[in-house]
Write a protein that holds these residues in place. Structure first.
Motif: not given
Length: 226
Positions: A78-80, A130-133, A173-174, A180-182
């Motif tokens: 949903i965030v994606r 800091e993302s999990p990408l 984003l997913g 994702a939101k920030p």
């Protein structure tokens, strides 16, 4: 009021906005200390989200890679969807502004605008880091980010690169989980500065700022950043 009543109380009238609000509430609830009723509440939250998706936005299922998704998988999808929806609206709005003008696609940034942009771009860099990408996607985004930083310092800033970057982020984003939101928020602030400066440079009247919120996805979270 009970948890279940609170969870669905006072939702926005628009189904898309209601779904995004439910995902925000579910995410906040998951971050709270667990209660003895946790399993029952988790099943209820999952069921509500799934029913909303099935009834109003079945295409969100495309963002869920798991065969038997848990509530966090559904929230992430949903965030994606919400992030891509917002990016799409920003890009559509940008195209409407420039489509009938003899625009050269440049902005003359003020000193304050350059300072603000550098601050937002540094925030974006930190969020990506800091993302999990995976490293490959992080490096691809860092390369684009470095080009934007150089563009900000140019005498005439080419605006298309910033909107192209907004298009790029819709593909990842997913995979960014809670980042994702920030991430979308920072990019949205960057585009508002860029489009405002370009409109001022080209003497174009911008639509009301309320048009800078949310339509519909057209990309898969499985695609790589090129």
């Amino acid at each position: 009021m009970s948890f279940r009543r609170d969870f669905v109380a006072d939702l926005p009238v628009d189904p898309d906005d209601a779904l995004i609000e439910l995902a925000d509430r579910a995410s906040a609830w998951l971050d709270e200390p667990q209660s003895p009723d946790d399993n029952l509440n988790r099943a209820y939250v999952t069921q509500i989200l799934e029913r909303f998706i099935d009834r109003y936005r079945p295409e969100i299922q495309e963002y869920i890679s798991e065969t038997n998704p848990n509530v966090r998988d559904i929230i992430e999808a949903i965030v994606r969807f919400g992030g891509t929806r917002e990016v799409d609206r920003l890009l559509d709005d940008y195209e409407r502004v420039v489509q009938d003008t003899d625009a050269f696609g440049v902005a003359s940034l003020t000193g304050d605008e350059k300072k603000e942009l550098h601050s937002h771009l540094e925030n974006v860099r930190q969020i990506i880091q800091e993302s999990p990408l995976g490293d490959r996607k992080k490096n691809a985004l860092f390369s684009r980010l470095n080009a934007l930083i150089a563009e900000v310092d140019s005498i005439s800033t080419r605006t298309d690169r910033f909107f192209a970057f907004a298009g790029d982020i819709s593909f990842v984003l997913g995979e960014m989980a809670g980042k994702a939101k920030p991430f979308v928020g920072e990019v949205k602030d960057i585009l508002k500065i860029i489009r405002g400066s370009r409109a001022r440079t080209e003497n174009v009247q911008l639509p009301h700022e309320e048009t800078l919120t949310l339509p519909s996805p057209d990309s898969s979270s499985q695609e790589d950043t090129h």
